[in-house]
Design an enzyme around this catalytic site. Structure first.
Site, PDB file in Angstrom:
ATOM      1  N   TYR A   1     -12.108  -2.727  -2.071  1.00  0.00           N
ATOM      2  CA  TYR A   1     -12.518  -2.711  -0.659  1.00  0.00           C
ATOM      3  C   TYR A   1     -14.039  -2.666  -0.486  1.00  0.00           C
ATOM      4  CZ  TYR A   1      -7.729  -2.219   1.126  1.00  0.00           C
ATOM      5  OH  TYR A   1      -6.415  -2.444   1.480  1.00  0.00           O
TER       6      TYR A   1
ATOM      7  N   GLU B   1      -9.811 -10.358  -6.777  1.00  0.00           N
ATOM      8  CA  GLU B   1      -8.778  -9.312  -6.729  1.00  0.00           C
ATOM      9  C   GLU B   1      -7.758  -9.469  -7.858  1.00  0.00           C
ATOM     10  OE1 GLU B   1      -9.294  -8.873  -1.883  1.00  0.00           O
ATOM     11  OE2 GLU B   1      -7.432  -9.739  -2.664  1.00  0.00           O
TER      12      GLU B   1
ATOM     13  N   LYS C   1       0.839  -1.200   0.000  1.00  0.00           N
ATOM     14  CA  LYS C   1       0.000   0.000   0.000  1.00  0.00           C
ATOM     15  C   LYS C   1       0.880   1.258   0.000  1.00  0.00           C
ATOM     16  CE  LYS C   1      -3.331  -2.396   2.956  1.00  0.00           C
ATOM     17  NZ  LYS C   1      -4.291  -2.222   4.063  1.00  0.00           N
TER      18      LYS C   1
ATOM     19  N   HIS D   1      -1.521  -5.579   1.697  1.00  0.00           N
ATOM     20  CA  HIS D   1      -2.783  -6.307   1.590  1.00  0.00           C
ATOM     21  C   HIS D   1      -2.501  -7.720   1.091  1.00  0.00           C
ATOM     22  CE1 HIS D   1      -6.849  -7.427   0.351  1.00  0.00           C
ATOM     23  NE2 HIS D   1      -6.259  -7.923  -0.717  1.00  0.00           N
TER      24      HIS D   1
ATOM     25  N   ASN E   1      -0.940  -0.206   7.495  1.00  0.00           N
ATOM     26  CA  ASN E   1      -0.342  -1.518   7.773  1.00  0.00           C
ATOM     27  C   ASN E   1       0.372  -2.097   6.570  1.00  0.00           C
ATOM     28  OD1 ASN E   1      -2.501  -2.256   6.241  1.00  0.00           O
ATOM     29  ND2 ASN E   1      -3.588  -3.342   7.862  1.00  0.00           N
TER      30      ASN E   1
HETATM   31  P1  IDP Z   1      -6.677  -7.138   6.470  1.00  0.00           P
HETATM   32  O1  IDP Z   1      -5.933  -6.177   5.569  1.00  0.00           O
HETATM   33  O2  IDP Z   1      -5.803  -7.642   7.577  1.00  0.00           O
HETATM   34  O3  IDP Z   1      -7.358  -8.255   5.701  1.00  0.00           O
HETATM   35  P2  IDP Z   1      -9.343  -6.001   6.849  1.00  0.00           P
HETATM   36  O4  IDP Z   1     -10.161  -6.183   8.084  1.00  0.00           O
HETATM   37  O5  IDP Z   1      -9.755  -6.739   5.619  1.00  0.00           O
HETATM   38  O6  IDP Z   1      -7.814  -6.293   7.213  1.00  0.00           O
HETATM   39  O7  IDP Z   1      -9.330  -4.431   6.541  1.00  0.00           O
HETATM   40  C1  IDP Z   1      -8.860  -3.951   5.311  1.00  0.00           C
HETATM   41  C2  IDP Z   1      -7.971  -2.755   5.570  1.00  0.00           C
HETATM   42  O8  IDP Z   1      -8.751  -1.688   6.088  1.00  0.00           O
HETATM   43  C3  IDP Z   1      -6.889  -2.989   6.610  1.00  0.00           C
HETATM   44  O9  IDP Z   1      -5.740  -3.609   6.089  1.00  0.00           O
HETATM   45  C4  IDP Z   1      -6.615  -1.584   7.099  1.00  0.00           C
HETATM   46  O10 IDP Z   1      -5.739  -0.892   6.203  1.00  0.00           O
HETATM   47  C5  IDP Z   1      -7.988  -0.946   7.035  1.00  0.00           C
HETATM   48  N1  IDP Z   1      -8.687  -1.018   8.313  1.00  0.00           N
HETATM   49  C6  IDP Z   1      -9.302  -2.088   8.869  1.00  0.00           C
HETATM   50  N2  IDP Z   1      -9.841  -1.810  10.043  1.00  0.00           N
HETATM   51  C7  IDP Z   1      -9.565  -0.505  10.261  1.00  0.00           C
HETATM   52  C8  IDP Z   1      -9.873   0.396  11.342  1.00  0.00           C
HETATM   53  O11 IDP Z   1     -10.493   0.043  12.343  1.00  0.00           O
HETATM   54  N3  IDP Z   1      -9.425   1.672  11.198  1.00  0.00           N
HETATM   55  C9  IDP Z   1      -8.733   2.099  10.097  1.00  0.00           C
HETATM   56  N4  IDP Z   1      -8.436   1.282   9.071  1.00  0.00           N
HETATM   57  C10 IDP Z   1      -8.838   0.005   9.156  1.00  0.00           C
HETATM   58 MG    MG Z   2      -8.983  -8.184   4.377  1.00  0.00          MG
END
Ligand code: IDP
Ligand code: MG
Length: 161
Positions: A61, A138, A21, A127, A124
């Site tokens: 997303y 995807e 990202k 993805h 983070n």
């Molecule tokens: P993942 O990337 O570990 O699969 P997901 O729950 O699918 O996590 O969420 C997608 C992305 O959305 C996350 O990687 C993160 O960048 C963002 N995200 C998820 N939860 C939050 C939150 O509570 N606050 C801000 N961003 C979030």
């Molecule tokens: Mg996810």
């Protein structure tokens, strides 16, 4: 890039979609991240850099569209270049998620990408597809012309048979 459909003939052989990202690109972690997937023994079958359009970000997303963080997530992921990858291997989806670690870097164990480099939930860095159906969706979204069909000679030293 062109080639075959994204699926595989061996039952446990999978291709997964992985994306560095904008924060990972801005922080200069692309090489480190690609190196971890390579060193693990996964095969690189897709690679490109792109500044995502809002359209593709929203599609990617879409499952989170009702979540409170959704608009911020779209703004973040369209803010600069991402590096799109397709990695192939036995149980590649699970293996990639293991290399990546849990969503929040503060909860992620050292040794995982998020555990080693991340301190945040939203920022983070990476993805990874979470299931076969999402990987298929995807990969088709980000690599509409397909992935690279090539034989990786070193794979015979990655798997015993
Ligand atoms: P993942 O990337 O570990 O699969 P997901 O729950 O699918 O996590 O969420 C997608 C992305 O959305 C996350 O990687 C993160 O960048 C963002 N995200 C998820 N939860 C939050 C939150 O509570 N606050 C801000 N961003 C979030
Ligand atoms: Mg996810």
């Amino acid at each position: 890039m062109k080639g075959r459909p994204h699926g595989g003939s061996v039952s446990s052989m999978q291709t997964t979609y992985v994306m560095v990202k904008p924060d990972g690109v801005q922080r200069g972690l692309v090489g480190e991240i690609i190196g971890r997937f390579e060193a693990k023994g996964l095969q690189l079958v897709g690679l490109k850099g792109v500044v995502p359009s809002e359209e593709i970000a929203r599609a990617h997303y879409a499952v989170h569209s009702e979540r409170p963080f959704f608009e911020g997530l779209i703004k973040f992921v369209t803010s600069g270049p991402v590096v799109c990858m397709a990695w192939r291997g036995v149980e590649a989806i699970k293996v990639a998620r293991g290399l990546i670690g849990p969503t929040n870097g503060r909860d992620a164990a050292p040794g995982t990408i998020r555990g080693d480099f991340g301190m945040d939930m939203g920022f983070n860095m990476i993805h990874g597809s979470d299931a076969e159906e999402t990987a298929e969706f995807e990969l088709n979204l980000w690599f509409p012309d397909g992935t690279m069909d090539w034989s990786c000679d070193s794979q015979k030293w990655v798997y015993e048979s």
